[in-house]
Structures are given as C-alpha cells and as structure tokens.
Motif scaffolding. Structure first.
Motif, mmCIF file in Angstrom:
data_model
loop_
_atom_site.group_PDB
_atom_site.id
_atom_site.type_symbol
_atom_site.label_atom_id
_atom_site.label_comp_id
_atom_site.label_asym_id
_atom_site.label_seq_id
_atom_site.Cartn_x
_atom_site.Cartn_y
_atom_site.Cartn_z
ATOM 1 N N GLU A 74 -2.699 1.487 -16.356
ATOM 2 C CA GLU A 74 -2.564 2.939 -16.468
ATOM 3 C C GLU A 74 -3.928 3.568 -16.208
ATOM 4 O OE1 GLU A 74 -0.821 4.595 -19.954
ATOM 5 O OE2 GLU A 74 0.973 3.343 -19.910
ATOM 6 N N VAL A 75 -4.162 4.071 -15.010
ATOM 7 C CA VAL A 75 -5.407 4.780 -14.748
ATOM 8 C C VAL A 75 -5.382 6.122 -15.479
ATOM 9 C CG1 VAL A 75 -4.539 5.799 -12.581
ATOM 10 C CG2 VAL A 75 -6.994 5.634 -12.984
ATOM 11 N N THR A 101 -15.004 10.334 -17.742
ATOM 12 C CA THR A 101 -15.162 9.017 -17.153
ATOM 13 C C THR A 101 -13.776 8.450 -16.840
ATOM 14 O OG1 THR A 101 -16.368 6.919 -17.403
ATOM 15 C CG2 THR A 101 -15.194 7.738 -19.350
ATOM 16 N N VAL A 102 -13.745 7.255 -16.266
ATOM 17 C CA VAL A 102 -12.494 6.614 -15.854
ATOM 18 C C VAL A 102 -12.093 5.584 -16.902
ATOM 19 C CG1 VAL A 102 -11.331 5.301 -14.034
ATOM 20 C CG2 VAL A 102 -13.172 6.909 -13.435
ATOM 21 N N ALA A 103 -10.809 5.534 -17.218
ATOM 22 C CA ALA A 103 -10.300 4.543 -18.167
ATOM 23 C C ALA A 103 -9.058 3.877 -17.607
ATOM 24 C CB ALA A 103 -9.980 5.192 -19.509
ATOM 25 N N ASN A 104 -8.810 2.670 -18.083
ATOM 26 C CA ASN A 104 -7.558 1.974 -17.815
ATOM 27 C C ASN A 104 -6.904 1.706 -19.164
ATOM 28 O OD1 ASN A 104 -5.434 0.355 -17.021
ATOM 29 N ND2 ASN A 104 -6.673 -1.133 -15.908
ATOM 30 N N ASP A 105 -5.801 2.394 -19.423
ATOM 31 C CA ASP A 105 -5.061 2.210 -20.678
ATOM 32 C C ASP A 105 -4.124 1.016 -20.510
ATOM 33 O OD1 ASP A 105 -3.677 2.419 -23.049
ATOM 34 O OD2 ASP A 105 -2.516 4.175 -22.452
ATOM 35 N N PHE A 126 -4.870 -4.499 -27.845
ATOM 36 C CA PHE A 126 -5.472 -5.830 -27.746
ATOM 37 C C PHE A 126 -6.925 -5.691 -27.276
ATOM 38 C CE2 PHE A 126 -1.001 -7.068 -27.436
ATOM 39 C CZ PHE A 126 -0.953 -8.323 -28.042
ATOM 40 N N ASP A 127 -7.766 -6.638 -27.631
ATOM 41 C CA ASP A 127 -9.135 -6.638 -27.132
ATOM 42 C C ASP A 127 -9.138 -6.566 -25.601
ATOM 43 O OD1 ASP A 127 -9.973 -6.901 -29.733
ATOM 44 O OD2 ASP A 127 -10.655 -8.972 -29.551
ATOM 45 N N THR A 128 -10.077 -5.792 -25.055
ATOM 46 C CA THR A 128 -10.292 -5.571 -23.609
ATOM 47 C C THR A 128 -9.244 -4.670 -22.987
ATOM 48 O OG1 THR A 128 -9.084 -7.484 -22.648
ATOM 49 C CG2 THR A 128 -11.363 -7.870 -23.406
ATOM 50 N N PHE A 129 -8.398 -3.995 -23.760
ATOM 51 C CA PHE A 129 -7.332 -3.154 -23.212
ATOM 52 C C PHE A 129 -7.786 -1.716 -22.925
ATOM 53 C CE2 PHE A 129 -2.828 -5.026 -23.986
ATOM 54 C CZ PHE A 129 -3.214 -6.213 -23.396
ATOM 55 N N CYS A 130 -9.120 -1.497 -22.911
ATOM 56 C CA CYS A 130 -9.605 -0.155 -22.560
ATOM 57 C C CYS A 130 -10.880 -0.246 -21.717
ATOM 58 C CB CYS A 130 -9.848 0.685 -23.805
ATOM 59 S SG CYS A 130 -10.178 2.438 -23.451
ATOM 60 N N PRO A 131 -10.783 -0.761 -20.480
ATOM 61 C CA PRO A 131 -11.950 -0.693 -19.587
ATOM 62 C C PRO A 131 -12.362 0.766 -19.387
ATOM 63 C CG PRO A 131 -10.291 -2.198 -18.706
ATOM 64 C CD PRO A 131 -9.647 -1.460 -19.853
ATOM 65 N N LEU A 132 -13.680 1.005 -19.391
ATOM 66 C CA LEU A 132 -14.183 2.374 -19.405
ATOM 67 C C LEU A 132 -15.463 2.459 -18.573
ATOM 68 C CD1 LEU A 132 -13.305 4.969 -21.068
ATOM 69 C CD2 LEU A 132 -15.126 4.344 -22.678
ATOM 70 N N GLY A 133 -15.568 3.507 -17.741
ATOM 71 C CA GLY A 133 -16.801 3.701 -16.990
ATOM 72 C C GLY A 133 -16.548 4.343 -15.634
ATOM 73 N N PRO A 134 -17.399 4.173 -14.654
ATOM 74 C CA PRO A 134 -18.679 3.451 -14.739
ATOM 75 C C PRO A 134 -19.783 4.256 -15.413
ATOM 76 C CG PRO A 134 -18.381 4.316 -12.532
ATOM 77 C CD PRO A 134 -17.110 4.638 -13.280
ATOM 78 N N ALA A 135 -19.577 5.573 -15.573
ATOM 79 C CA ALA A 135 -20.591 6.435 -16.182
ATOM 80 C C ALA A 135 -19.904 7.690 -16.684
ATOM 81 C CB ALA A 135 -21.674 6.801 -15.162
ATOM 82 N N ILE A 189 -13.509 9.383 -27.725
ATOM 83 C CA ILE A 189 -12.928 9.270 -26.388
ATOM 84 C C ILE A 189 -11.499 9.789 -26.432
ATOM 85 C CG2 ILE A 189 -12.375 7.706 -24.482
ATOM 86 C CD1 ILE A 189 -15.315 7.767 -25.066
ATOM 87 N N LEU A 190 -11.161 10.634 -25.468
ATOM 88 C CA LEU A 190 -9.803 11.168 -25.354
ATOM 89 C C LEU A 190 -9.230 10.766 -24.003
ATOM 90 C CD1 LEU A 190 -7.453 12.983 -26.326
ATOM 91 C CD2 LEU A 190 -8.710 14.938 -25.385
ATOM 92 N N LEU A 191 -8.293 9.820 -24.003
ATOM 93 C CA LEU A 191 -7.589 9.416 -22.789
ATOM 94 C C LEU A 191 -6.427 10.368 -22.571
ATOM 95 C CD1 LEU A 191 -9.297 6.885 -23.397
ATOM 96 C CD2 LEU A 191 -7.376 5.489 -22.601
ATOM 97 N N THR A 192 -6.360 10.986 -21.390
ATOM 98 C CA THR A 192 -5.484 12.144 -21.203
ATOM 99 C C THR A 192 -4.123 11.830 -20.592
ATOM 100 O OG1 THR A 192 -6.542 12.623 -19.062
ATOM 101 C CG2 THR A 192 -7.472 13.691 -21.011
ATOM 102 N N GLY A 193 -3.793 10.552 -20.402
ATOM 103 C CA GLY A 193 -2.489 10.201 -19.867
ATOM 104 C C GLY A 193 -2.572 9.624 -18.469
ATOM 105 N N THR A 194 -1.477 9.019 -18.024
ATOM 106 C CA THR A 194 -1.459 8.351 -16.722
ATOM 107 C C THR A 194 -0.384 8.950 -15.825
ATOM 108 O OG1 THR A 194 -1.619 6.139 -15.705
ATOM 109 C CG2 THR A 194 0.248 6.508 -17.168
ATOM 110 N N PRO A 195 -0.612 8.943 -14.508
ATOM 111 C CA PRO A 195 0.408 9.444 -13.575
ATOM 112 C C PRO A 195 1.455 8.387 -13.245
ATOM 113 C CG PRO A 195 -1.582 8.869 -12.380
ATOM 114 C CD PRO A 195 -1.892 8.660 -13.842
ATOM 115 N N ALA A 196 2.342 8.739 -12.341
ATOM 116 C CA ALA A 196 3.408 7.825 -11.911
ATOM 117 C C ALA A 196 2.822 6.598 -11.234
ATOM 118 C CB ALA A 196 4.350 8.550 -10.951
ATOM 119 N N GLY A 197 3.621 5.523 -11.241
ATOM 120 C CA GLY A 197 3.251 4.322 -10.514
ATOM 121 C C GLY A 197 2.955 3.123 -11.381
#
Length: 229
Positions: A74-75, A101-105, A126-135, A189-197
């Motif tokens: 989930e980008v 910044t960019v996150a993967n939920d 789970f651990d590693t379930f929120c990659p975050l970055g690059p800046a 950190i506030l992850l704002t949701g993911t689009p389709a796909g």
C-alpha cells in the motif's frame, strides 16, 4: 560547505523518523480504492494505527512473517507532525505539519480481514511493515500536496498509479480530525491512505512472496524500494 559529503552508495539511509510516539493510519481514503472494492465512501475518516516498531528504512528489507500467506502493498503519502496540538482547527492544520514522505503500509490481509476478530492492528504492525523515506520534504517545498502522482510497482510491474487528488479527506481534515481524540506531537507520523491497485482486490488476488521487490514513489517526494525476505 561541501566538506562533509559521501556518495549515496556509501551510505545506508534510515527512516527519517525512526521512533515516533504515534503512527496513525487512515483506511478507505481514496475514491478509486473505494471503487475497486465496491465500498461506500466513508462519511468520517477511518482511523487505525501501527506500532512505531513497524518502521523500517526506505531501502531495508520487508520481513515476510511465517504467520501470514497474504502479504500486500500500500503506497501512501505520510505527513510528519512538526508542532504539538489538540483540537486543531482545520484552517490551521497545516501549521502543525513539518512535511511529507513516502510510506508503504504493508498489510497481512489474512490477519487484517479474517483473524484477530477482524481488528486491523496485528495485520498492519508486524516488524518492518512500515518502510518510510527517503527523506522529509517540507510542506513549503511542495506546490500542492493534493496533486501529486502516487505509484507502486512490484518487480517492475506497475500495480498502483493514482494521484493524491483522489484523497477523500485531505491532510488538513485528517490532522484536525485526529487531534479531536489525541494530542499530536512533533514526530508523529500520519499515513493518509492508499489508492487503488492493492493485491487483495485483484482478480485473482496477488500477494507478495519472498524475493519480490516493492517500489513506492510519490511525485516530488522520491521513492523507497524494499525487498521481501
């Protein structure tokens, strides 16, 4: 000054915020994501969370847990809080945001949708379930955070391709809404949701496996790329 530089290849980038007090997430917040699952557009933001221990670096590995067989991508556009606040007015909400910044939920759909009483937390944290970055890109550096293309590719194949203009609730609305319930503090950190796909709603569903490479990218914010191990 140019005196304290090293090649990017010689550095390992960590998550720009590694240990926030809170990681707050929003579900069903893109119009196209609602359409792909035939879900009604929410009348209020759907809030859930991840534990901060889920955060990992922008190019670090995603660990596929042995407890799940339905790992999904989930980008997401992530807002970083820069100023403390509670009961924030929507008109002043962006004053409390440092940048984006960019996150993967990353989501274990079996745990999210069927197990743990269908309560989302375990499937999301789970651990590693929120990659975050690059800046962190400051809000002043962006012309319009609600008009950025947002994409995710798996092994080079485009899976998500949308625009933050598809957001149902924009960043000021989300910041004001969340602050009704909890005090926001710098670093949250506030992850704002993911689009389709996403994989779970494809026909047939597609899930991540060990060895896959997931790239999440947002216009003007950059890209993160993580290998599933």
């Amino acid at each position: 000054s140019g005196r304290h530089r090293l090649p990017r290849a010689a550095a390992r980038l960590l998550a720009p915020v590694g240990d926030p007090e809170k990681v707050i997430c929003v579900g069903l917040n893109y119009h196209d994501h609602c359409r792909e699952q035939a879900a009604k557009v929410p009348k209020e933001p759907l809030i859930f969370s991840k534990f901060p221990s889920a955060i990992t670096g922008p190019f670090d590995d995603i660990v596929h847990p042995p407890d799940s067989s339905e790992l999904d991508w989930e980008v997401e556009l992530a807002a970083v809080i820069g100023k403390r606040g509670r009961h924030i007015e929507e008109a002043a909400a962006l004053e409390h945001v440092l940048g984006f910044t960019v996150a993967n939920d990353v989501s274990a759909r079996d745990w999210q949708m069927r197990r743990n009483g269908r309560q989302w937390l375990l499937g999301k944290t789970f651990d590693t379930f929120c990659p975050l970055g690059p800046a962190i890109v400051t809000k002043e550096a962006l012309a319009d955070v609600h008009n950025l293309w947002i994409r995710c590719s798996v092994n080079g194949q485009r899976m998500q391709d949308s625009n933050t203009g598809q957001l149902i609730f924009g960043v000021p609305t989300l910041v004001a809404w969340v602050s009704r319930f909890v005090t926001l503090v710098p670093g949250d950190i506030l992850l704002t949701g993911t689009p389709a796909g996403v994989g779970v709603f494809r026909k047939p569903p597609v899930f991540l496996k060990r060895g896959d490479e997931v790239q999440c990218e947002i216009e003007e914010l950059g890209a993160i790329c993580n290998r599933v191990v």
